[in-house]
Structure formats: structure tokens, C-alpha cells
Design a protein around this motif. Structure first.
Motif, short mmCIF file in Angstrom:
data_model
loop_
_atom_site.label_atom_id
_atom_site.label_comp_id
_atom_site.label_asym_id
_atom_site.label_seq_id
_atom_site.Cartn_x
_atom_site.Cartn_y
_atom_site.Cartn_z
N LYS A 133 0.74 -1.38 -0.21
CA LYS A 133 -0.11 -0.02 -0.02
C LYS A 133 0.91 1.30 -0.12
CE LYS A 133 -3.72 -1.99 2.50
NZ LYS A 133 -4.71 -2.10 3.56
N TRP A 134 2.20 1.11 0.34
CA TRP A 134 3.11 2.21 0.51
C TRP A 134 3.24 2.88 -1.01
CZ3 TRP A 134 7.94 0.44 3.57
CH2 TRP A 134 7.56 0.12 4.82
N ASN A 135 3.64 4.23 -1.01
CA ASN A 135 3.89 4.68 -2.37
C ASN A 135 5.31 4.46 -2.71
OD1 ASN A 135 5.62 6.85 -1.20
ND2 ASN A 135 3.85 7.96 -0.67
N ARG A 136 5.67 4.72 -3.81
CA ARG A 136 7.22 4.22 -4.44
C ARG A 136 8.21 5.09 -3.74
NH1 ARG A 136 9.59 1.76 -8.54
NH2 ARG A 136 11.82 2.76 -8.90
N ASP A 137 7.92 6.35 -3.03
CA ASP A 137 8.98 7.10 -2.35
C ASP A 137 9.36 6.24 -1.08
OD1 ASP A 137 9.38 8.87 -4.88
OD2 ASP A 137 7.86 10.26 -3.74
N ARG A 138 8.32 5.93 -0.48
CA ARG A 138 8.44 5.24 0.89
C ARG A 138 9.10 3.88 0.75
NH1 ARG A 138 3.90 3.71 5.22
NH2 ARG A 138 5.17 3.09 6.98
N LYS A 139 8.88 3.22 -0.19
CA LYS A 139 9.67 2.14 -0.71
C LYS A 139 11.35 2.31 -0.70
CE LYS A 139 5.59 -0.02 -2.58
NZ LYS A 139 5.01 -0.54 -3.77
N VAL A 140 11.55 3.40 -1.60
CA VAL A 140 12.69 3.72 -1.76
C VAL A 140 13.60 3.99 -0.87
CG1 VAL A 140 14.19 5.38 -3.22
CG2 VAL A 140 12.09 4.34 -4.37
N GLU A 141 12.90 4.89 -0.02
CA GLU A 141 13.57 5.26 1.38
C GLU A 141 13.90 4.13 2.25
OE1 GLU A 141 12.03 7.89 5.20
OE2 GLU A 141 11.25 8.56 3.26
N LEU A 142 12.97 3.04 2.37
CA LEU A 142 13.28 2.01 3.17
C LEU A 142 14.64 1.19 2.38
CD1 LEU A 142 12.54 -0.12 5.53
CD2 LEU A 142 11.20 -1.17 3.76
N ILE A 143 14.49 0.99 1.35
CA ILE A 143 15.51 0.38 0.65
C ILE A 143 17.07 1.41 0.76
CG2 ILE A 143 16.59 -0.28 -1.58
CD1 ILE A 143 13.69 -0.73 -2.42
N GLU A 144 16.97 2.27 0.46
CA GLU A 144 18.20 3.30 0.66
C GLU A 144 18.63 3.32 1.94
OE1 GLU A 144 17.57 6.65 -1.82
OE2 GLU A 144 17.87 5.43 -3.56
N LYS A 145 17.99 3.26 2.87
CA LYS A 145 18.32 3.27 4.30
C LYS A 145 19.03 2.04 4.68
CE LYS A 145 16.62 3.34 9.16
NZ LYS A 145 15.34 2.93 10.09
N GLU A 146 18.87 0.82 4.23
CA GLU A 146 19.54 -0.44 4.41
C GLU A 146 20.58 -0.75 3.37
OE1 GLU A 146 19.52 -2.07 7.25
OE2 GLU A 146 17.88 -0.56 7.89
N ASN A 147 20.26 -0.29 2.03
CA ASN A 147 21.08 -0.63 0.76
C ASN A 147 21.29 0.65 -0.13
OD1 ASN A 147 22.49 -1.86 -1.12
ND2 ASN A 147 20.91 -3.20 -1.46
N PRO A 148 22.02 1.61 0.36
CA PRO A 148 21.93 2.83 -0.32
C PRO A 148 22.61 2.98 -1.68
CG PRO A 148 23.70 3.06 1.28
CD PRO A 148 22.98 1.74 1.47
N THR A 149 23.45 1.78 -2.28
CA THR A 149 23.73 1.80 -3.50
C THR A 149 22.92 0.42 -4.34
OG1 THR A 149 25.28 -0.18 -2.67
CG2 THR A 149 26.13 2.09 -2.69
N TRP A 150 21.91 0.11 -3.86
CA TRP A 150 20.99 -0.87 -4.37
C TRP A 150 21.73 -2.23 -4.94
CZ3 TRP A 150 15.56 0.10 -5.80
CH2 TRP A 150 15.22 1.12 -5.26
N GLU A 151 22.61 -2.43 -4.19
CA GLU A 151 23.34 -3.79 -4.35
C GLU A 151 22.55 -4.81 -4.45
OE1 GLU A 151 26.82 -6.36 -1.76
OE2 GLU A 151 26.16 -4.45 -1.03
N ASP A 152 22.82 -5.93 -5.17
CA ASP A 152 22.10 -7.12 -5.36
C ASP A 152 22.31 -8.14 -4.00
OD1 ASP A 152 20.81 -9.45 -5.86
OD2 ASP A 152 21.55 -9.50 -7.96
N LEU A 153 21.70 -7.99 -3.15
CA LEU A 153 21.80 -9.04 -1.84
C LEU A 153 21.80 -10.50 -2.08
CD1 LEU A 153 19.91 -6.44 0.43
CD2 LEU A 153 22.25 -6.40 -0.19
N VAL A 154 21.75 -10.93 -3.14
CA VAL A 154 21.22 -12.60 -3.23
C VAL A 154 22.48 -13.41 -2.45
CG1 VAL A 154 22.64 -12.77 -5.66
CG2 VAL A 154 20.74 -14.28 -4.82
N GLY A 155 23.79 -12.63 -2.43
CA GLY A 155 24.95 -13.54 -1.89
C GLY A 155 24.78 -13.37 -0.33
N LYS A 156 24.07 -12.47 -0.02
CA LYS A 156 23.67 -12.42 1.53
C LYS A 156 22.70 -13.08 2.27
CE LYS A 156 26.27 -7.98 1.46
NZ LYS A 156 26.46 -6.72 1.90
N ILE A 157 22.12 -14.07 1.51
CA ILE A 157 20.82 -14.80 2.17
C ILE A 157 21.39 -16.08 2.65
CG2 ILE A 157 18.63 -16.21 1.42
CD1 ILE A 157 18.71 -14.52 -1.21
N LYS A 158 21.02 -16.10 3.82
CA LYS A 158 21.50 -17.39 4.80
C LYS A 158 20.45 -18.30 4.71
CE LYS A 158 24.16 -14.38 7.68
NZ LYS A 158 24.72 -13.79 8.92
#
Length: 80
Positions: free
Chosen positions: A55-80
Motif C-alpha cells: 500500500k506504500w507509495n514508491r517514495d516510501r519503498k525507495v526510502e526503506l531500501i536506501e536506508k539499508e542498501n544505499p547503492t542498491w547492491e544485489d543482496l542475493v549473496g547475503k541470503i543465509k
């Protein structure tokens, strides 16, 4: 952006990267990079979070991502 719930994130990522289901939203828009994920102990918790985030708008989703992953790195290798 794609938001979804799965019990097997590695499998789901593999499906998205290989476009196993070519008519899905992620295949249509070539979404194959994991930039954010959360883990939950219960399916109900995860589904509730998914519904709320969708239900969030795109800006809110981007904010959440960039807080944790500012470079938008592919995190697939960090899955445990």
C-alpha cells in the motif's frame, strides 16, 4: 518494484533471474535484483507486512531500501 512473500528466498530469486514464469510482473519488468528483504518467524507476520508495504507509495519503498542498501547492491549473496 516487486514485493512478495516466500518460504524459500533463494529458490524465488533463482526463478526471477531465470524468468521461470515469463508472464509474471517481475519477468515483464525484468526485475531480477534483490535489494531488500526481511525475515519473519511466522507466515502470518510476513503476509501482514507484505500487505502493508504494497500500500506504500514508491517514495516510501525507495526510502526503506536506501536506508539499508544505499547503492542498491544485489543482496542475493547475503541470503543465509
Amino acid at each position: 518494484m516487486y514485493i512478495g512473500v516466500t518460504k524459500d528466498l533463494k529458490r524465488r530469486i533463482r526463478q526471477h533471474k531465470n524468468k521461470v514464469h515469463p508472464t509474471t510482473f517481475s519477468a515483464r519488468y525484468n526485475l531480477n535484483k534483490l535489494v531488500y528483504f526481511e525475515k519473519y518467524n511466522s507466515k502470518d507476520e510476513a503476509l501482514l507486512r507484505e500487505k502493508r508495504m504494497k500500500k506504500w507509495n514508491r517514495d516510501r519503498k525507495v526510502e526503506l531500501i536506501e536506508k539499508e542498501n544505499p547503492t542498491w547492491e544485489d543482496l542475493v549473496g547475503k541470503i543465509k
